[in-house]
Design a protein around this motif. Structure first.
Motif, PDB file in Angstrom:
ATOM      1  N   LYS A 190      79.197 -17.777 -16.789  1.00  0.00           N
ATOM      2  CA  LYS A 190      78.516 -18.222 -15.565  1.00  0.00           C
ATOM      3  C   LYS A 190      78.912 -17.390 -14.349  1.00  0.00           C
ATOM      4  N   ASN A 191      80.204 -17.067 -14.234  1.00  0.00           N
ATOM      5  CA  ASN A 191      80.715 -16.465 -12.999  1.00  0.00           C
ATOM      6  C   ASN A 191      81.139 -14.997 -13.099  1.00  0.00           C
ATOM      7  N   GLY A 192      81.341 -14.486 -14.314  1.00  0.00           N
ATOM      8  CA  GLY A 192      81.771 -13.104 -14.470  1.00  0.00           C
ATOM      9  C   GLY A 192      80.627 -12.125 -14.257  1.00  0.00           C
ATOM     10  N   VAL A 193      80.977 -10.854 -14.099  1.00  0.00           N
ATOM     11  CA  VAL A 193      79.955  -9.814 -13.937  1.00  0.00           C
ATOM     12  C   VAL A 193      80.123  -8.669 -14.927  1.00  0.00           C
ATOM     13  N   ASP A 194      81.333  -8.511 -15.485  1.00  0.00           N
ATOM     14  CA  ASP A 194      81.554  -7.424 -16.434  1.00  0.00           C
ATOM     15  C   ASP A 194      80.765  -7.691 -17.715  1.00  0.00           C
ATOM     16  N   VAL A 195      79.966  -6.724 -18.113  1.00  0.00           N
ATOM     17  CA  VAL A 195      79.069  -6.897 -19.261  1.00  0.00           C
ATOM     18  C   VAL A 195      79.844  -7.183 -20.544  1.00  0.00           C
ATOM     19  N   ASP A 196      80.913  -6.419 -20.791  1.00  0.00           N
ATOM     20  CA  ASP A 196      81.679  -6.594 -22.026  1.00  0.00           C
ATOM     21  C   ASP A 196      82.428  -7.917 -22.040  1.00  0.00           C
ATOM     22  N   ALA A 197      82.962  -8.313 -20.883  1.00  0.00           N
ATOM     23  CA  ALA A 197      83.685  -9.586 -20.802  1.00  0.00           C
ATOM     24  C   ALA A 197      82.740 -10.753 -21.057  1.00  0.00           C
ATOM     25  N   LYS A 198      81.555 -10.693 -20.487  1.00  0.00           N
ATOM     26  CA  LYS A 198      80.571 -11.759 -20.692  1.00  0.00           C
ATOM     27  C   LYS A 198      80.109 -11.794 -22.152  1.00  0.00           C
ATOM     28  N   LYS A 199      80.011 -10.612 -22.762  1.00  0.00           N
ATOM     29  CA  LYS A 199      79.609 -10.547 -24.172  1.00  0.00           C
ATOM     30  C   LYS A 199      80.680 -11.182 -25.059  1.00  0.00           C
ATOM     31  N   LEU A 200      81.954 -10.886 -24.774  1.00  0.00           N
ATOM     32  CA  LEU A 200      83.039 -11.491 -25.553  1.00  0.00           C
ATOM     33  C   LEU A 200      83.073 -12.998 -25.342  1.00  0.00           C
ATOM     34  N   ALA A 201      82.846 -13.421 -24.103  1.00  0.00           N
ATOM     35  CA  ALA A 201      82.823 -14.857 -23.817  1.00  0.00           C
ATOM     36  C   ALA A 201      81.743 -15.550 -24.639  1.00  0.00           C
ATOM     37  N   GLY A 202      80.597 -14.914 -24.753  1.00  0.00           N
ATOM     38  CA  GLY A 202      79.530 -15.488 -25.567  1.00  0.00           C
ATOM     39  C   GLY A 202      79.910 -15.571 -27.029  1.00  0.00           C
ATOM     40  N   ALA A 203      80.627 -14.553 -27.523  1.00  0.00           N
ATOM     41  CA  ALA A 203      81.079 -14.552 -28.914  1.00  0.00           C
ATOM     42  C   ALA A 203      82.106 -15.659 -29.154  1.00  0.00           C
ATOM     43  N   GLN A 208      83.832 -20.234 -31.889  1.00  0.00           N
ATOM     44  CA  GLN A 208      84.743 -21.371 -31.842  1.00  0.00           C
ATOM     45  C   GLN A 208      84.010 -22.712 -31.859  1.00  0.00           C
ATOM     46  N   THR A 209      82.783 -22.736 -31.387  1.00  0.00           N
ATOM     47  CA  THR A 209      81.981 -23.960 -31.527  1.00  0.00           C
ATOM     48  C   THR A 209      81.713 -24.241 -33.010  1.00  0.00           C
ATOM     49  N   ALA A 210      81.421 -23.182 -33.767  1.00  0.00           N
ATOM     50  CA  ALA A 210      81.191 -23.337 -35.210  1.00  0.00           C
ATOM     51  C   ALA A 210      82.465 -23.802 -35.915  1.00  0.00           C
ATOM     52  N   GLU A 211      83.619 -23.268 -35.502  1.00  0.00           N
ATOM     53  CA  GLU A 211      84.888 -23.673 -36.120  1.00  0.00           C
ATOM     54  C   GLU A 211      85.256 -25.109 -35.761  1.00  0.00           C
ATOM     55  N   ILE A 212      84.892 -25.537 -34.567  1.00  0.00           N
ATOM     56  CA  ILE A 212      85.128 -26.937 -34.189  1.00  0.00           C
ATOM     57  C   ILE A 212      84.355 -27.859 -35.123  1.00  0.00           C
ATOM     58  N   GLU A 213      83.104 -27.520 -35.380  1.00  0.00           N
ATOM     59  CA  GLU A 213      82.277 -28.316 -36.291  1.00  0.00           C
ATOM     60  C   GLU A 213      82.879 -28.321 -37.691  1.00  0.00           C
ATOM     61  N   GLN A 214      83.361 -27.164 -38.125  1.00  0.00           N
ATOM     62  CA  GLN A 214      83.981 -27.055 -39.444  1.00  0.00           C
ATOM     63  C   GLN A 214      85.226 -27.934 -39.542  1.00  0.00           C
ATOM     64  N   MET A 215      86.063 -27.906 -38.505  1.00  0.00           N
ATOM     65  CA  MET A 215      87.308 -28.691 -38.543  1.00  0.00           C
ATOM     66  C   MET A 215      87.052 -30.186 -38.448  1.00  0.00           C
TER      67      MET A 215
END
Length: 222
Positions: A190-203, A208-215
């Protein structure tokens, strides 16, 4: 002036002009044969890629405080997740927990190195090697400044558990830890501007949402 003399004069004029033209061509050839290339700056429409490539980056461009905060906090957050994952060795009984712990370690360690690289390139300090020096590190699930961090007691309890007890506790604590990481990553998106940082945040959000569901499913069957 006689026709003959005019003809001679014209030939001399043309010869002189030819000499000037030849001299101009020779100078042009010499100027490009010394190993250097013309920068094209005097020719309309001619680009000069090498000049653009060698221009230094503007200091501070391409990132903001949200990007720096994301990297500085997510590094120790990932480090704690890896510490938790390593505890599964010799303690976990469930094959899926063992596999998940290995996956967390393999995924998050390279991400730590990536974020360290960003901070160095941005001229920003790396987080302290002592996680206890980071804000919220000694609180975690009881109200830390860094979402999802485990307290010292959480880590001690997990280390003391074995078998099915460890499996259930690991899943419960890692769910909370992952939820904190997702919160931090959503803030970066939401607040970052660095393209790579935002891409990692999306990953991070996706994985981790998928792993939460798994756990959650693992807890239901334990």
């Amino acid at each position: 002036m006689s026709a003959h003399r005019c003809s001679v004069a014209r030939r001399r004029t043309l010869a002189a002009a030819g000499t000037v033209a030849a001299l101009a061509l020779a100078l042009t050839a010499c100027g490009s044969s010394d190993g250097s290339k013309s920068d094209g700056s005097s020719m309309p429409g001619m680009g000069h890629a090498s000049a653009g490539a060698s221009a230094p980056a503007t200091p501070g461009a391409g990132f903001n405080d949200a990007d720096v905060k994301f990297a500085q906090q997510m590094i120790p957050h990932h480090q704690q997740a890896i510490e938790m994952a390593k505890l599964a060795d010799g303690r976990a009984a469930d094959p899926e927990i063992k596999k998940l712990a290995t996956a967390i370690e393999k995924a998050q360690d390279p991400e730590i190195e990536t974020m360290k690289g960003w901070l160095k390139s941005w001229g920003k300090p790396l987080p302290s090697s002592s996680m206890g020096d980071m804000p919220g590190m000694d609180h975690g699930s009881d109200g830390s400044a860094m979402p999802g961090m485990m307290s010292g007691k959480d880590m001690s309890d997990l280390a003391a558990a074995k078998g099915k007890d460890f499996d259930k506790k690991f899943a419960q604590l890692m769910i909370g830890h992952h939820q904190g990481a997702v919160t931090m990553a959503e803030d970066e998106k939401k607040n970052g501007v660095d393209v790579d940082a935002k891409k990692l945040a999306g990953a991070v959000v996706t994985a981790q949402t998928a792993e939460i569901e798994q756990m959650n499913k693992i807890i239901d069957r334990l």
